[in-house]
Scaffold this motif. Structure first.
Motif, PDB file in Angstrom:
ATOM      1  N   LYS A 189      39.975 -11.998  96.978  1.00 54.20           N
ATOM      2  CA  LYS A 189      40.660 -13.172  97.548  1.00 54.20           C
ATOM      3  C   LYS A 189      42.174 -12.953  97.596  1.00 54.20           C
ATOM      4  O   LYS A 189      42.834 -13.303  98.575  1.00 54.20           O
ATOM      5  CB  LYS A 189      40.328 -14.430  96.735  1.00 54.20           C
ATOM      6  CG  LYS A 189      38.935 -14.973  97.034  1.00 54.20           C
ATOM      7  CD  LYS A 189      38.667 -16.281  96.299  1.00 54.20           C
ATOM      8  CE  LYS A 189      37.312 -16.854  96.722  1.00 54.20           C
ATOM      9  NZ  LYS A 189      36.892 -17.970  95.878  1.00 54.20           N
ATOM     10  N   ASN A 190      42.706 -12.351  96.535  1.00 54.71           N
ATOM     11  CA  ASN A 190      44.152 -12.080  96.497  1.00 54.71           C
ATOM     12  C   ASN A 190      44.574 -11.159  97.633  1.00 54.71           C
ATOM     13  O   ASN A 190      45.590 -11.376  98.291  1.00 54.71           O
ATOM     14  CB  ASN A 190      44.550 -11.435  95.159  1.00 54.71           C
ATOM     15  CG  ASN A 190      44.477 -12.446  94.024  1.00 54.71           C
ATOM     16  OD1 ASN A 190      44.414 -13.656  94.261  1.00 54.71           O
ATOM     17  ND2 ASN A 190      44.456 -11.949  92.801  1.00 54.71           N
ATOM     18  N   ALA A 244      42.992 -10.693 100.431  1.00 54.05           N
ATOM     19  CA  ALA A 244      42.793 -11.374 101.718  1.00 54.05           C
ATOM     20  C   ALA A 244      44.000 -12.253 102.060  1.00 54.05           C
ATOM     21  O   ALA A 244      44.368 -12.392 103.229  1.00 54.05           O
ATOM     22  CB  ALA A 244      41.518 -12.212 101.674  1.00 54.05           C
ATOM     23  N   GLU A 245      44.613 -12.837 101.036  1.00 49.56           N
ATOM     24  CA  GLU A 245      45.781 -13.699 101.284  1.00 49.56           C
ATOM     25  C   GLU A 245      46.999 -12.893 101.696  1.00 49.56           C
ATOM     26  O   GLU A 245      47.873 -13.371 102.404  1.00 49.56           O
ATOM     27  CB  GLU A 245      46.100 -14.505 100.017  1.00 49.56           C
ATOM     28  CG  GLU A 245      45.250 -15.762  99.926  1.00 49.56           C
ATOM     29  CD  GLU A 245      45.431 -16.483  98.598  1.00 49.56           C
ATOM     30  OE1 GLU A 245      46.492 -16.311  97.954  1.00 49.56           O
ATOM     31  OE2 GLU A 245      44.487 -17.186  98.210  1.00 49.56           O
ATOM     32  N   LYS A 246      47.030 -11.647 101.220  1.00 42.69           N
ATOM     33  CA  LYS A 246      48.207 -10.814 101.424  1.00 42.69           C
ATOM     34  C   LYS A 246      48.237 -10.159 102.808  1.00 42.69           C
ATOM     35  O   LYS A 246      49.303  -9.991 103.400  1.00 42.69           O
ATOM     36  CB  LYS A 246      48.217  -9.731 100.333  1.00 42.69           C
ATOM     37  CG  LYS A 246      49.570  -9.134 100.076  1.00 42.69           C
ATOM     38  CD  LYS A 246      49.620  -8.381  98.764  1.00 42.69           C
ATOM     39  CE  LYS A 246      49.068  -6.979  98.907  1.00 42.69           C
ATOM     40  NZ  LYS A 246      49.244  -6.166  97.693  1.00 42.69           N
ATOM     41  N   GLU A 277      47.063  -9.435 106.942  1.00 44.36           N
ATOM     42  CA  GLU A 277      46.730 -10.226 108.131  1.00 44.36           C
ATOM     43  C   GLU A 277      45.270 -10.068 108.522  1.00 44.36           C
ATOM     44  O   GLU A 277      44.634 -11.001 108.982  1.00 44.36           O
ATOM     45  CB  GLU A 277      47.641  -9.802 109.294  1.00 44.36           C
ATOM     46  CG  GLU A 277      49.070 -10.298 109.113  1.00 44.36           C
ATOM     47  CD  GLU A 277      50.048  -9.628 110.068  1.00 44.36           C
ATOM     48  OE1 GLU A 277      49.670  -9.383 111.232  1.00 44.36           O
ATOM     49  OE2 GLU A 277      51.179  -9.335 109.635  1.00 44.36           O
ATOM     50  N   VAL A 323      35.562 -15.213 102.154  1.00 39.84           N
ATOM     51  CA  VAL A 323      36.669 -14.384 102.641  1.00 39.84           C
ATOM     52  C   VAL A 323      36.287 -13.776 103.986  1.00 39.84           C
ATOM     53  O   VAL A 323      35.258 -13.118 104.116  1.00 39.84           O
ATOM     54  CB  VAL A 323      37.012 -13.267 101.622  1.00 39.84           C
ATOM     55  CG1 VAL A 323      38.020 -12.286 102.215  1.00 39.84           C
ATOM     56  CG2 VAL A 323      37.543 -13.866 100.343  1.00 39.84           C
TER      57      VAL A 323
END
Lengths: 190, 574
Positions: free
Chosen positions: B266-267, B269-271, B273, B294
């Motif tokens: 998840k981390n 995926a947030e970082k 694009e 995700v």
């Protein structure tokens, strides 16, 4: 250093594994990162076999893909022709001119193409063809084709004679050492 | 000291260093060399078991007794061993138990390209996946630590390109390990009352392992210089991604592919694009990402068929790849063939000549399916020839023109149970055991019929004739496959008989070192009429040159089978 790629191709049972083992040993002493990829199992039974040897500062993929090979070292003529798409620009094919008929040719379902060396050259490929089988026989054993071809390949590298000889000593049984060294020399000087 | 080591040898090295002292396996490409290599260490007991189920159960027993233990198999072997796997998941282990499984994406030497990772998830057992030989050593050792810390068997997943690639490693010392056995019926007797108590422990274990996966050094985030894209990958796919993109984009490399981390993914995926999962065969990691909400790109880009490669990864992600010149010439294929002197050849010629239905099996003799012999109807899995023939024949009219062919090692693996069914449920089937006194396809491994064990020492030798008779087969006969008339007579008589029968076609593999070859045959060109009868057996040593048969002296073993086919006495041999 950019990764260098050598493909060793041939017919299952021709001894290409020894060639890649010897190359690996030599390259290791030179401090390179190396990957050598082999095929085992069913393909060995007289089929087309490929070994990939890659070396450089850092090697990731164990395989060589189309357009990447700096050298194709081929134990058999048809096999060198099979893999030309793997060559990069300016690459070299070192091939034994020996022909081994594949089963479709033996049973008459296909023909062994003629003048393959010429056809490769016409396609713009840099081909160094030699009768490695005769040279191996001259050295004392038809099975020494692998050392003849390695001798030829050695012409295109900066490694010293001594480095090659050490690698040969580490890779072949003592009683066949002289024979293999002779085969190597014959290939190198042919 | 740095050295080049095959991935499989590196697993063996890892076993040695981890203090593993018991290994039981059944050979299968691409896993075979692990067990061959580990057998060279005096400190490690290693054996070939008759099949993967036996191997895994034996390894479990050794773990129970207090020794770090191991078994290796190919992907389809794990199907055979699936039964103990799912329950060993409940019992856990005493000393560490590691199960090596090698997948064969691209089917270099396999009958399917199943993805073993599903077993880890289904059996709820952690799975580690090295991407080169150095990791193969490290992960093997780490697998034992996980096994003992979390009280679970651990799967170690290899694949053809990791198993059969040499890369640079550094070796370490061996540390011995022993943990005495203590009786614990609640843990080890999996009857319902106990198993019901174990199942919640398994679920808790998976949660604990998921936590471990979040921070374990097995899973590494390699930072990039751009966050336009990011990758999640493992094994050889990781190597392809790095080959193409170097350090440009972040790469989350998974060394543990089950259970999979949640927070770390998840981390990432947030970082980035666009998060891309690169994995061979099924979208296993991708499905996990979807299940935790995700969004990733995976199988919509990369196929679930065949191996990946650097060019595939590059071109499917929009990078241009170049190609060398192809010749306009048609280059004939070079498929694998039965070797010159192979004892299977004449037997398959006999089956073809008699126009029989042939239910085949797994081994070199699967090559009996290709022209010109083309004498096989089915190949499914180990042992399926015998049991398949029973079903094919029972209450049908097939029994007089159908046979099963199965090698000696495959018969011991799982053909014998099929033969018990033939005898017990009486299907009037004719089973041909191709006894070449070795496990051939995987490169000459010993088995219970050869009289030798993995270490090359003399061992108990199964008497195949007596075994078949004990099963209840009254008609058991042995033939020499080099004798075509004998082959033909035996096949005809046993098919005509009104009861089940076994023909043992016995002659050692022509490639075995102790097998003495005869002088190569010669051709009397005067007598040769180019009838091509000798070409019917597909021997690579025979060809037609200038309208006459020609024998390749370097290949011919002088078996004389072609000579028996020549009606004009043109082939000469001793």
């Amino acid at each position: 250093m950019e990764t260098k790629n050598i493909m060793i191709v041939g017919v299952g049972g021709q001894g290409s594994l020894l060639a890649s083992k010897l190359l690996g040993r030599l390259l290791l002493t030179k401090g390179y990162d190396i990957k050598v990829s082999e095929v085992h199992g069913m393909s060995q039974r007289g089929g087309s076999v490929v070994t990939y040897v890659r070396f450089g500062d850092k090697v990731y993929s164990p395989i060589i893909d189309k357009g990447e090979a700096d050298f194709i070292v081929s134990f058999e003529l048809l096999e060198s022709s099979r893999y030309t798409e793997y060559l990069k620009k300016g690459a070299k094919v070192i091939t034994n001119t020996q022909q081994v008929n594949p089963m479709p040719v033996i049973v008459g379902a296909a023909e062994y193409p003629e003048n393959l060396v010429e056809k490769m050259k016409n396609a713009g490929i840099d081909v160094d063809a030699l009768d490695a089988l005769s040279l191996a026989e001259e050295a004392g054993n038809s099975k020494a084709v692998n050392l003849v071809l390695l001798g030829r390949l050695s012409k295109y590298f900066d490694f010293t004679d001594e480095e090659w000889m050490t690698a040969i000593e580490q890779s072949v049984p003592p009683k066949f050492l002289e024979l293999n060294k002779k085969a190597f020399e014959l290939g190198r000087n042919a | 000291m740095k050295q080049l080591m095959l991935g499989n040898e590196a697993v063996a090295r890892g076993l040695f260093e981890a203090g593993c002292s018991f290994v039981s396996s059944y050979p299968g490409t691409p896993s075979t060399e692990i067990t061959e290599a580990v057998a060279k260490f005096q400190e490690v007991y290693a054996e070939w078991a008759p099949n993967e189920k036996v191997a895994m159960e034996s390894a479990f027993g050794a773990s129970l007794s207090g020794r770090r233990s191991f078994c290796a198999m190919k992907h389809v072997g794990l199907n055979v061993a699936a039964d103990p796997l799912f329950t060993i998941a409940y019992t856990g282990v005493n000393a560490g138990l590691v199960i090596g499984v090698a997948d064969d994406a691209g089917m270099h030497s396999s009958q399917n390209e199943q993805d073993s990772r599903h077993y880890a998830k289904a059996a709820k057992i952690p799975m580690l996946e090295p991407s080169d030989s150095a990791e193969a050593i490290l992960f093997t050792k780490t697998a034992y630590e996980i096994s003992e810390k979390f009280d679970t068997a651990v799967l170690l997943k290899m694949c053809t390109r990791v198993s059969h690639s040499q890369s640079v490693v550094e070796t370490g010392e061996r540390k011995e390990f022993f943990k005495p056995y203590e009786k614990n019926p609640g843990k080890y007797i999996m009857m319902p009352g106990n198993a019901k108590k174990r199942h919640p422990i398994v679920e808790e274990r998976t949660k604990a392992l998921t936590e471990y996966a979040e921070t374990s050094s097995l899973n590494v985030l390699e930072e990039g210089t751009s966050n336009e894209m990011g990758f999640i990958t493992s094994s050889t796919s990781y190597q392809y991604v790095k080959e193409v993109f170097g350090n440009t984009y972040p790469v989350y490399k998974l060394g543990m592919v089950w259970p999979l981390p949640v927070k770390a993914i998840k981390n990432l995926a947030e970082k980035v694009e666009k998060l891309i999962v690169v994995e061979e065969l099924d979208g296993f990691i991708e499905e996990h990402c979807a299940s935790i909400g995700v969004k990733v790109f995976g199988k919509e880009i990369f196929p679930c068929i065949d191996e990946l490669s650097q060019n595939k990864v590059a071109s499917l992600l929009g990078k241009e790849v170049s190609c060398g010149p192809a010749l306009s010439e048609n280059i004939p294929n070079r498929p694998p063939v039965m070797c010159a002197g192979c004892p299977h050849r004449s037997l398959f010629y006999t089956l073809k000549k008699n126009k029989l239905n042939v239910l085949g099996d797994i081994g070199c003799y699967t090559l009996g399916a290709v022209p010109p012999l083309a004498a096989m109807d089915t190949t499914i899995c180990m042992g399926a020839s015998v049991s398949g023939l029973h079903g094919f024949n029972k209450n049908s009219e097939n029994e007089s023109r159908s046979v099963a062919v199965i090698g000696d090692s495959t018969f011991m693996h799982s053909g014998v149970t099929g033969l018990i069914n033939v005898a017990y449920n009486d299907s009037n089937s004719t089973v041909i055991i191709l006894d070449n006194s070795i496990t051939g396809m995987t490169g000459h491994q010993q088995n219970p019929t050869t009289g030798m064990n993995l270490k090359g020492d003399p061992a108990a030798k199964i008497d195949l004739e007596a075994l078949c008779r004990a099963i209840g087969i009254k008609r058991v006969r042995v033939i020499d496959p080099y004798d075509l008339a004998q082959c033909n007579e035996a096949v005809k008589e046993e098919l005509a008989a009104k009861e089940p029968s076994v023909i043992i076609s016995r002659r050692p593999c022509a490639l075995l070192k102790y097998v003495k070859h005869q002088k190569p045959l010669t051709v009397d060109k005067e007598k040769c009429r180019n009838c091509k009868m000798c070409m019917q057996i597909g021997c690579p040593a025979i060809s037609i040159t200038d309208g006459k048969a020609k024998i390749d002296n370097t290949l011919c073993t002088g078996c004389g089978v072609c000579k028996q086919l020549c009606k004009f006495d043109a082939l000469k041999g001793e």
